[in-house]
Design an enzyme around this catalytic site. Structure first.
Site, mmCIF file in Angstrom:
data_model
loop_
_atom_site.group_PDB
_atom_site.id
_atom_site.type_symbol
_atom_site.label_atom_id
_atom_site.label_comp_id
_atom_site.label_asym_id
_atom_site.label_seq_id
_atom_site.Cartn_x
_atom_site.Cartn_y
_atom_site.Cartn_z
ATOM 1 N N CYS A 126 1.000 -1.060 -0.015
ATOM 2 C CA CYS A 126 -0.063 0.016 0.139
ATOM 3 C C CYS A 126 1.032 1.157 -0.049
ATOM 4 C CB CYS A 126 -1.012 -0.100 1.118
ATOM 5 S SG CYS A 126 -2.324 1.395 0.974
ATOM 6 N N CYS A 128 -0.107 4.128 1.510
ATOM 7 C CA CYS A 128 -0.491 5.189 2.402
ATOM 8 C C CYS A 128 0.701 5.581 3.704
ATOM 9 C CB CYS A 128 -1.853 4.828 3.433
ATOM 10 S SG CYS A 128 -1.688 3.430 4.211
ATOM 11 N N LYS A 205 -12.311 -5.170 1.666
ATOM 12 C CA LYS A 205 -11.868 -4.428 2.729
ATOM 13 C C LYS A 205 -12.757 -3.135 3.155
ATOM 14 C CE LYS A 205 -7.650 -1.503 4.113
ATOM 15 N NZ LYS A 205 -6.405 -1.231 3.963
ATOM 16 N N ARG A 215 -3.483 2.968 12.461
ATOM 17 C CA ARG A 215 -3.123 4.196 11.857
ATOM 18 C C ARG A 215 -2.245 4.823 12.665
ATOM 19 N NH1 ARG A 215 -8.825 5.635 8.732
ATOM 20 N NH2 ARG A 215 -8.431 3.896 7.589
ATOM 21 N N ARG A 227 -10.998 7.235 3.628
ATOM 22 C CA ARG A 227 -10.922 6.195 2.814
ATOM 23 C C ARG A 227 -12.134 5.822 2.216
ATOM 24 N NH1 ARG A 227 -5.612 6.360 4.158
ATOM 25 N NH2 ARG A 227 -4.934 5.266 5.857
ATOM 26 N N GLU A 243 -16.419 -7.300 -5.387
ATOM 27 C CA GLU A 243 -15.148 -6.947 -5.410
ATOM 28 C C GLU A 243 -14.270 -8.364 -5.395
ATOM 29 O OE1 GLU A 243 -13.454 -4.386 -4.931
ATOM 30 O OE2 GLU A 243 -14.403 -2.563 -4.406
ATOM 31 N N LYS A 258 -11.658 -8.146 5.687
ATOM 32 C CA LYS A 258 -11.113 -7.179 6.703
ATOM 33 C C LYS A 258 -11.956 -6.218 7.037
ATOM 34 C CE LYS A 258 -7.570 -4.414 7.172
ATOM 35 N NZ LYS A 258 -6.367 -3.637 6.449
ATOM 36 N N SER A 284 -6.568 -4.189 14.164
ATOM 37 C CA SER A 284 -6.030 -3.399 15.258
ATOM 38 C C SER A 284 -7.206 -3.169 16.431
ATOM 39 C CB SER A 284 -5.375 -2.304 14.590
ATOM 40 O OG SER A 284 -6.048 -1.437 14.133
ATOM 41 N N TYR A 323 -2.803 -10.095 15.480
ATOM 42 C CA TYR A 323 -1.728 -9.512 16.117
ATOM 43 C C TYR A 323 -1.405 -10.303 17.457
ATOM 44 C CZ TYR A 323 -2.464 -5.312 13.258
ATOM 45 O OH TYR A 323 -2.572 -4.700 12.016
HETATM 46 C C1 PBG Z 1 -3.559 0.100 4.620
HETATM 47 C C2 PBG Z 1 -3.996 -1.091 5.730
HETATM 48 C C3 PBG Z 1 -4.717 -0.566 6.619
HETATM 49 C C4 PBG Z 1 -4.656 -1.832 7.667
HETATM 50 C C5 PBG Z 1 -4.181 -2.814 6.903
HETATM 51 N N1 PBG Z 1 -3.439 -2.223 5.734
HETATM 52 C C6 PBG Z 1 -5.177 0.720 7.277
HETATM 53 C C7 PBG Z 1 -6.190 1.490 6.563
HETATM 54 O O1 PBG Z 1 -6.572 1.050 5.601
HETATM 55 O O2 PBG Z 1 -6.356 2.538 6.754
HETATM 56 C C8 PBG Z 1 -5.400 -1.866 8.641
HETATM 57 C C9 PBG Z 1 -4.836 -2.988 9.545
HETATM 58 C C10 PBG Z 1 -5.338 -2.873 11.179
HETATM 59 O O3 PBG Z 1 -6.280 -2.070 11.476
HETATM 60 O O4 PBG Z 1 -4.954 -3.867 11.775
HETATM 61 N N2 PBG Z 1 -1.950 0.222 4.443
#
Ligand code: PBG
Length: 335
Positions: A126, A128, A205, A215, A227, A243, A258, A284, A323
């Site tokens: 990604c 970001c 996602k 984040r 997003r 998708e 996810k 997370s 995690y």
């Molecule tokens: C984007 C990405 C995100 C997560 C994994 N890859 C964050 C987002 O889309 O803002 C989230 C994973 C998590 O919350 O554990 N690179």
């Protein structure tokens, strides 16, 4: 102590099969095994760095040397795979750290494959984390505000994925949700001769508030906006299936849903409708909620975590990304 229930037995009585551990195991429909787990890890530059992530107790931003130690600990208790996220020293508006030959993920992959060759190394693809504005794609600012440019982003994603594989990554996992990224990455990998490297796509996602703690961990919160233009609406299940279908057509080898726990209906539908290798990502926020409630003594961390992961498996997930992978594998050994 097991209390015995007495009463009239109808002809079929499921309870008969719950009387012994052996019988329970005979008829248990779902198993959780450390071999199905993936541990996400955050890597940043430096040496001996273990920077705690406040909202995710037990999770750290790690320098490559510490990353190897953490991965080795996971591997020791039976976790076979890690998923890497990078936090670069510098961010810019081309995400150049994402595809730099000596980028932080690329360095970490090389070291992991050297020190722990049997560990499966997956990299998150990604932009970001590498963009100064924190968005997953190339941003164009104009009179009518900012927009994310899908197509120019694909080239950068494909370059990033290829640079991970060149460094030794066993599988790439695009999480950006741009349209057409799986095809773009597949083509790039094939062109460079990596025809056997699989893609696990974050196919469904959702635009989720459960990513909040991530984040902080990845320092990737968007500076403006959100997003929702490219991640999915939590209200939509059929759209998620479309998708998924697109990503499979484009060449995804594994599809991921996810977050996990609030979206088990999606996991289930994906598995039953496509019969495709399916992963669920316990994100997370899911992790943080359990940790916070457990710290207060309000829930049993171990029991709640194991039950949640089992539920993901029951819904249809072949692979669970969490995690808590190392703890879970250790608890299962102890059981
Ligand atoms: C984007 C990405 C995100 C997560 C994994 N890859 C964050 C987002 O889309 O803002 C989230 C994973 C998590 O919350 O554990 N690179």
């Amino acid at each position: 102590m097991n209390l015995h229930v007495v009463g009239q037995f109808p002809a079929y009585r499921p309870r008969r099969l719950r009387q012994s551990a052996v019988l329970r195991r005979f008829v248990s429909e779902t198993q959780l095994d450390p071999a199905q787990l993936v541990l996400p890890l955050f890597v940043r530059s430096g040496r001996k760095v273990r920077q705690p992530i406040v909202a995710m107790p037990g999770v750290f931003q790690l320098s490559p040397d510490e990353l190897v130690r953490e991965a080795a600990r996971a591997r020791e208790v039976g976790v076979p795979a890690v998923l890497l996220f990078g936090i670069p020293d510098k961010k810019d508006d081309r995400a150049s750290g994402a595809y730099a030959r000596d980028g932080v993920v690329q360095q970490a992959v090389r070291l992991l494959k050297k020190e722990l060759p049997e560990l499966l190394v997956i990299t998150d693809v990604c932009l970001c984390e590498y963009m100064s504005h924190g968005h997953c794609g190339v941003v164009q600012r104009g009179k009518h505000g900012a927009r994310i440019l899908n197509d120019p982003t694909l080239k950068l994603l494909a370059r990033a994925a290829a640079s991970h594989v060149e460094a030794g990554a066993d599988m790439v996992a695009p999480s950006d949700m741009m349209d057409g990224r799986v095809r773009a990455i597949r083509q790039e990998l094939d062109q460079r001769g990596f025809t056997d490297t699989p893609i696990m796509s974050y196919a469904a996602k959702f635009a989720s508030a459960f990513y909040g703690p991530f984040r902080e961990a990845a320092e990737s919160a968007p500076k403006l906006g959100d997003r929702r233009s490219h991640q999915m609406d939590p209200a939509n299940a059929r759209e998620a299936l479309r998708e998924i279908a697109l990503d499979i057509q484009e060449g995804a080898d594994i599809v991921m849903v996810k977050p996990a726990l609030p979206y088990l209906d999606i996991v289930h539908r994906v598995k039953t409708e496509f019969g495709y290798p399916t992963a669920a990502y316990a994100v997370s926020g899911e992790y943080s909620m359990v940790k916070a409630a457990a710290a207060k003594g309000w829930i049993d961390e171990r029991a709640v975590t194991l039950e949640s992961l089992l539920a993901m498996r029951r819904a249809g997930a072949d692979i669970v990304i969490t995690y808590a992978a190392t703890d879970v594998a250790r608890w299962m050994k102890e059981q």
